[in-house]
Design a protein around this motif. Structure first.
Motif, PDB file in Angstrom:
ATOM      1  N   PRO A  69      -1.404  -6.158  -7.604  1.00  0.00           N
ATOM      2  CA  PRO A  69      -1.720  -7.193  -8.597  1.00  0.00           C
ATOM      3  C   PRO A  69      -3.191  -7.228  -8.975  1.00  0.00           C
ATOM      4  O   PRO A  69      -3.579  -7.981  -9.873  1.00  0.00           O
ATOM      5  CB  PRO A  69      -1.321  -8.467  -7.861  1.00  0.00           C
ATOM      6  CG  PRO A  69      -1.592  -8.167  -6.427  1.00  0.00           C
ATOM      7  CD  PRO A  69      -1.274  -6.716  -6.246  1.00  0.00           C
ATOM      8  N   ARG A  70      -4.003  -6.412  -8.288  1.00  0.00           N
ATOM      9  CA  ARG A  70      -5.434  -6.369  -8.598  1.00  0.00           C
ATOM     10  C   ARG A  70      -5.976  -5.047  -8.080  1.00  0.00           C
ATOM     11  O   ARG A  70      -5.253  -4.255  -7.456  1.00  0.00           O
ATOM     12  CB  ARG A  70      -6.178  -7.538  -7.918  1.00  0.00           C
ATOM     13  CG  ARG A  70      -6.052  -7.542  -6.404  1.00  0.00           C
ATOM     14  CD  ARG A  70      -6.765  -8.705  -5.752  1.00  0.00           C
ATOM     15  NE  ARG A  70      -6.588  -8.690  -4.300  1.00  0.00           N
ATOM     16  CZ  ARG A  70      -7.300  -7.960  -3.439  1.00  0.00           C
ATOM     17  NH1 ARG A  70      -8.264  -7.165  -3.890  1.00  0.00           N
ATOM     18  NH2 ARG A  70      -7.074  -8.021  -2.140  1.00  0.00           N
ATOM     19  N   ASN A  72      -8.561  -2.584  -5.799  1.00  0.00           N
ATOM     20  CA  ASN A  72      -9.220  -2.528  -4.500  1.00  0.00           C
ATOM     21  C   ASN A  72     -10.727  -2.481  -4.751  1.00  0.00           C
ATOM     22  O   ASN A  72     -11.272  -1.439  -5.107  1.00  0.00           O
ATOM     23  CB  ASN A  72      -8.743  -1.284  -3.737  1.00  0.00           C
ATOM     24  CG  ASN A  72      -9.310  -1.184  -2.329  1.00  0.00           C
ATOM     25  OD1 ASN A  72     -10.345  -1.763  -2.019  1.00  0.00           O
ATOM     26  ND2 ASN A  72      -8.637  -0.430  -1.477  1.00  0.00           N
ATOM     27  N   GLU A  79      -8.709  -2.977   2.913  1.00  0.00           N
ATOM     28  CA  GLU A  79      -8.396  -3.749   1.711  1.00  0.00           C
ATOM     29  C   GLU A  79      -7.171  -3.183   1.011  1.00  0.00           C
ATOM     30  O   GLU A  79      -6.361  -3.926   0.446  1.00  0.00           O
ATOM     31  CB  GLU A  79      -9.575  -3.800   0.732  1.00  0.00           C
ATOM     32  CG  GLU A  79      -9.243  -4.704  -0.457  1.00  0.00           C
ATOM     33  CD  GLU A  79     -10.383  -4.902  -1.441  1.00  0.00           C
ATOM     34  OE1 GLU A  79     -10.129  -5.523  -2.502  1.00  0.00           O
ATOM     35  OE2 GLU A  79     -11.513  -4.446  -1.171  1.00  0.00           O
ATOM     36  N   SER A  82      -4.253  -4.598   2.799  1.00  0.00           N
ATOM     37  CA  SER A  82      -4.120  -6.004   2.426  1.00  0.00           C
ATOM     38  C   SER A  82      -3.558  -6.147   1.017  1.00  0.00           C
ATOM     39  O   SER A  82      -2.682  -6.987   0.754  1.00  0.00           O
ATOM     40  CB  SER A  82      -5.480  -6.700   2.529  1.00  0.00           C
ATOM     41  OG  SER A  82      -5.401  -8.037   2.092  1.00  0.00           O
ATOM     42  N   LEU A  83      -4.042  -5.319   0.099  1.00  0.00           N
ATOM     43  CA  LEU A  83      -3.585  -5.364  -1.290  1.00  0.00           C
ATOM     44  C   LEU A  83      -2.105  -4.989  -1.385  1.00  0.00           C
ATOM     45  O   LEU A  83      -1.336  -5.604  -2.144  1.00  0.00           O
ATOM     46  CB  LEU A  83      -4.442  -4.417  -2.122  1.00  0.00           C
ATOM     47  CG  LEU A  83      -4.149  -4.273  -3.612  1.00  0.00           C
ATOM     48  CD1 LEU A  83      -4.113  -5.625  -4.294  1.00  0.00           C
ATOM     49  CD2 LEU A  83      -5.200  -3.376  -4.253  1.00  0.00           C
ATOM     50  N   TRP A  84      -1.687  -3.985  -0.608  1.00  0.00           N
ATOM     51  CA  TRP A  84      -0.277  -3.605  -0.581  1.00  0.00           C
ATOM     52  C   TRP A  84       0.576  -4.774  -0.063  1.00  0.00           C
ATOM     53  O   TRP A  84       1.672  -5.010  -0.560  1.00  0.00           O
ATOM     54  CB  TRP A  84      -0.085  -2.362   0.279  1.00  0.00           C
ATOM     55  CG  TRP A  84       1.341  -1.957   0.501  1.00  0.00           C
ATOM     56  CD1 TRP A  84       2.027  -1.954   1.674  1.00  0.00           C
ATOM     57  CD2 TRP A  84       2.262  -1.488  -0.486  1.00  0.00           C
ATOM     58  NE1 TRP A  84       3.309  -1.510   1.499  1.00  0.00           N
ATOM     59  CE2 TRP A  84       3.479  -1.217   0.177  1.00  0.00           C
ATOM     60  CE3 TRP A  84       2.181  -1.272  -1.865  1.00  0.00           C
ATOM     61  CZ2 TRP A  84       4.611  -0.739  -0.502  1.00  0.00           C
ATOM     62  CZ3 TRP A  84       3.304  -0.788  -2.535  1.00  0.00           C
ATOM     63  CH2 TRP A  84       4.498  -0.538  -1.851  1.00  0.00           C
ATOM     64  N   GLY A  85       0.014  -5.522   0.908  1.00  0.00           N
ATOM     65  CA  GLY A  85       0.720  -6.698   1.397  1.00  0.00           C
ATOM     66  C   GLY A  85       0.896  -7.764   0.327  1.00  0.00           C
ATOM     67  O   GLY A  85       1.903  -8.486   0.311  1.00  0.00           O
ATOM     68  N   GLU A  86      -0.056  -7.861  -0.595  1.00  0.00           N
ATOM     69  CA  GLU A  86       0.072  -8.797  -1.711  1.00  0.00           C
ATOM     70  C   GLU A  86       1.113  -8.318  -2.726  1.00  0.00           C
ATOM     71  O   GLU A  86       1.840  -9.118  -3.324  1.00  0.00           O
ATOM     72  CB  GLU A  86      -1.282  -8.956  -2.416  1.00  0.00           C
ATOM     73  CG  GLU A  86      -2.366  -9.600  -1.565  1.00  0.00           C
ATOM     74  CD  GLU A  86      -3.716  -9.590  -2.271  1.00  0.00           C
ATOM     75  OE1 GLU A  86      -3.723  -9.600  -3.531  1.00  0.00           O
ATOM     76  OE2 GLU A  86      -4.749  -9.561  -1.589  1.00  0.00           O
ATOM     77  N   LEU A  87       1.166  -7.025  -2.923  1.00  0.00           N
ATOM     78  CA  LEU A  87       2.078  -6.461  -3.915  1.00  0.00           C
ATOM     79  C   LEU A  87       3.519  -6.435  -3.420  1.00  0.00           C
ATOM     80  O   LEU A  87       4.458  -6.616  -4.211  1.00  0.00           O
ATOM     81  CB  LEU A  87       1.615  -5.048  -4.282  1.00  0.00           C
ATOM     82  CG  LEU A  87       2.515  -4.233  -5.210  1.00  0.00           C
ATOM     83  CD1 LEU A  87       2.695  -4.950  -6.546  1.00  0.00           C
ATOM     84  CD2 LEU A  87       1.933  -2.831  -5.426  1.00  0.00           C
ATOM     85  N   ARG A  88       3.705  -6.249  -2.129  1.00  0.00           N
ATOM     86  CA  ARG A  88       5.037  -6.016  -1.577  1.00  0.00           C
ATOM     87  C   ARG A  88       6.060  -7.097  -1.952  1.00  0.00           C
ATOM     88  O   ARG A  88       7.193  -6.764  -2.336  1.00  0.00           O
ATOM     89  CB  ARG A  88       4.935  -5.868  -0.058  1.00  0.00           C
ATOM     90  CG  ARG A  88       6.165  -5.289   0.599  1.00  0.00           C
ATOM     91  CD  ARG A  88       5.838  -4.773   1.993  1.00  0.00           C
ATOM     92  NE  ARG A  88       5.076  -5.743   2.755  1.00  0.00           N
ATOM     93  CZ  ARG A  88       4.230  -5.423   3.741  1.00  0.00           C
ATOM     94  NH1 ARG A  88       4.058  -4.160   4.088  1.00  0.00           N
ATOM     95  NH2 ARG A  88       3.570  -6.361   4.392  1.00  0.00           N
ATOM     96  N   ASP A 153       2.643  -2.222   8.668  1.00  0.00           N
ATOM     97  CA  ASP A 153       1.925  -3.326   9.296  1.00  0.00           C
ATOM     98  C   ASP A 153       1.945  -3.253  10.821  1.00  0.00           C
ATOM     99  O   ASP A 153       1.517  -4.205  11.485  1.00  0.00           O
ATOM    100  CB  ASP A 153       2.517  -4.663   8.844  1.00  0.00           C
ATOM    101  CG  ASP A 153       2.242  -4.937   7.373  1.00  0.00           C
ATOM    102  OD1 ASP A 153       1.393  -4.249   6.786  1.00  0.00           O
ATOM    103  OD2 ASP A 153       2.884  -5.846   6.808  1.00  0.00           O
TER     104      ASP A 153
END
Length: 431
Positions: A69-70, A72, A79, A82-88, A153
């Motif tokens: 969604p954004r 890196n 990061e 973390s970003l992949w965790g937001e997208l998942r 993770d």
């Protein structure tokens, strides 16, 4: 009568002016001047014909998701995770499958016909697994796609990963993965290696573990991976991917570690583009580049393959599906510039990678699958230097992709009308 005859081909082993005959999707002869009629004839004109490129380490569930969604901002591995965790949570099966299929189109155009993709199993919904199992079936006629159950993770760090990994394997995922250096403690990292190797042994599966992708010289899970490989009789079936901490380890410890890896018959897969982009981010100067000890591993007889890892995703904003770009970067970062070194690195994106994946029927000898790429280059060294155009891509004897030669037109008084990059090698055009 044969189905396909490729005439006047140069081969990676140095043979020149060879003909390759194909019948029923298999290579039936590799000789000079084969006296046969063919349903289809391709004139190679002394260009290099090679087995297809192989990427033994990739993340197809994340590919082409750059900006979602954004971006890196720091450019770091952590990061990116973390970003992949937001997208998942936003992923849908159709979107993951469509991006993966689009990447597979690109891969075919680059002569990349075998890929091992890690698939995140940290989310119990297993959307990524469902999507890539669908993709594996769809691309089977033209790409050999292996899938790795990858607990991004952490197998122990993520409470739902153990059950999800088991279900992914039950669904038909091919390989057991792991990420011990991302567990909460070194001890849990060690336990994850032990557990995952045991699971693989019980199921008769291969292992491919993200191992020690860190600048920390004390990240030494590959030692445990080698020991567990031998404990479970998995020799030759286990990959240690990344191994970037070896870049920072002291030489005495490495002098013990590399023979242990060789004894376990581990395969090593560094990922030059990504390793040098993500590692050393906390350094000022001198700045470590993070790629593992390719030359030393090869010298010890360890099979070293090279992976692309990422293309336009949370970890890497670049990439083109070009395994020659991967090997080209390895030449520079590993400082492997001799003729022998460069031939070894060409092997690292072809035959070595096929060996790491356990591919059957790979090669350019009679009886092998008729999977080939014709390059606008005379030999592997020239192919690496130029990142040569893929003139033709052939799968089981059928032409599936073609690219026009890279030739520039000039308008210069007294100079040639065209420029072919391959003509600039020393001795080019000499008989």
């Amino acid at each position: 009568m044969v189905d396909l005859l490729i005439r006047n081909a140069n081969l990676p082993d140095g043979r020149e002016g060879m003909d390759i005959a194909v019948t029923n999707g298999l290579i039936t002869a590799v000789e000079h001047d084969i006296p046969a009629e063919a349903g289809n004839v391709i004139e190679a004109d002394r260009c290099l014909v090679t087995p297809p490129f192989v990427d033994p380490h990739f993340h197809m569930d994340a590919t082409l998701s750059l900006g979602l969604p954004r971006m890196n901002v720091s450019g770091t591995l952590l990061e990116g995770i973390s970003l992949w965790g937001e997208l998942r949570p936003m992923l849908t099966r159709d979107a993951v499958a469509e991006r993966a299929l689009k990447y597979c189109d690109l891969a075919v155009s680059q002569g990349l016909l075998a890929i091992r993709s890690h698939v995140d199993v940290s989310d119990p919904k297993l959307i990524t697994v469902e999507a890539l199992l669908e993709v594996r079936e769809k691309v089977a006629p033209y790409i050999d796609l292996q899938l790795v159950a990858f607990p991004q993770d952490g197998y122990y760090r993520c409470p739902e990963a153990a059950d999800a990994l088991t279900r992914a394997l039950d669904m038909g995922v091919d390989v057991v993965g792991g990420i011990p250096h991302f567990e909460r403690t070194m001890e849990e990292g060690r336990k994850s290696v032990e557990t995952l190797c045991r699971i693989a042994a019980e199921r008769g599966l291969r292992v491919d573990m993200h191992c020690d992708e860190s600048d920390d010289p004390m990240s030494r899970h590959v030692e445990t991976l080698a020991a567990e490989t031998m404990r479970h009789g998995l020799q030759g079936r286990v990959v240690g991917s990344h191994l970037t901490s070896m870049h920072s380890m002291d030489n005495y410890y490495v002098s013990k570690l590399i023979p242990l890896m060789a004894e376990a018959q581990l395969h090593a897969i560094p990922n030059p583009l990504i390793n040098i982009m993500l590692q050393g981010r906390h350094d000022t100067y001198p700045k470590r580049r993070g790629m593992t000890r390719v030359r030393e591993l090869m010298a010890a007889g360890i099979n070293v393959a090279l992976g692309h890892d990422c293309v336009m995703d949370p970890w890497y904003s670049m990439g083109s599906g070009d395994m020659l770009e991967v090997a080209h970067m390895a030449v520079h970062v590993a400082q492997m510039s001799s003729m022998e070194d460069r031939r070894k690195l060409f092997d690292a994106v072809t035959v070595n990678s096929a060996r790491a994946m356990g591919l059957e029927g790979y090669g350019l000898e009679p009886g092998c699958n008729a999977d080939m790429v014709i390059l606008q280059a005379r030999d592997p060294l020239e192919a690496l230097r130029l990142k040569a155009t893929r003139l033709a891509v052939i799968k089981r004897g059928k032409l599936i992709a073609r690219t026009l030669p890279r030739v520039a037109s000039l308008n210069l008084a007294g100079r040639p009308e065209t420029v072919d990059p391959a003509s600039y090698a020393p001795g080019a055009g000499d008989e």
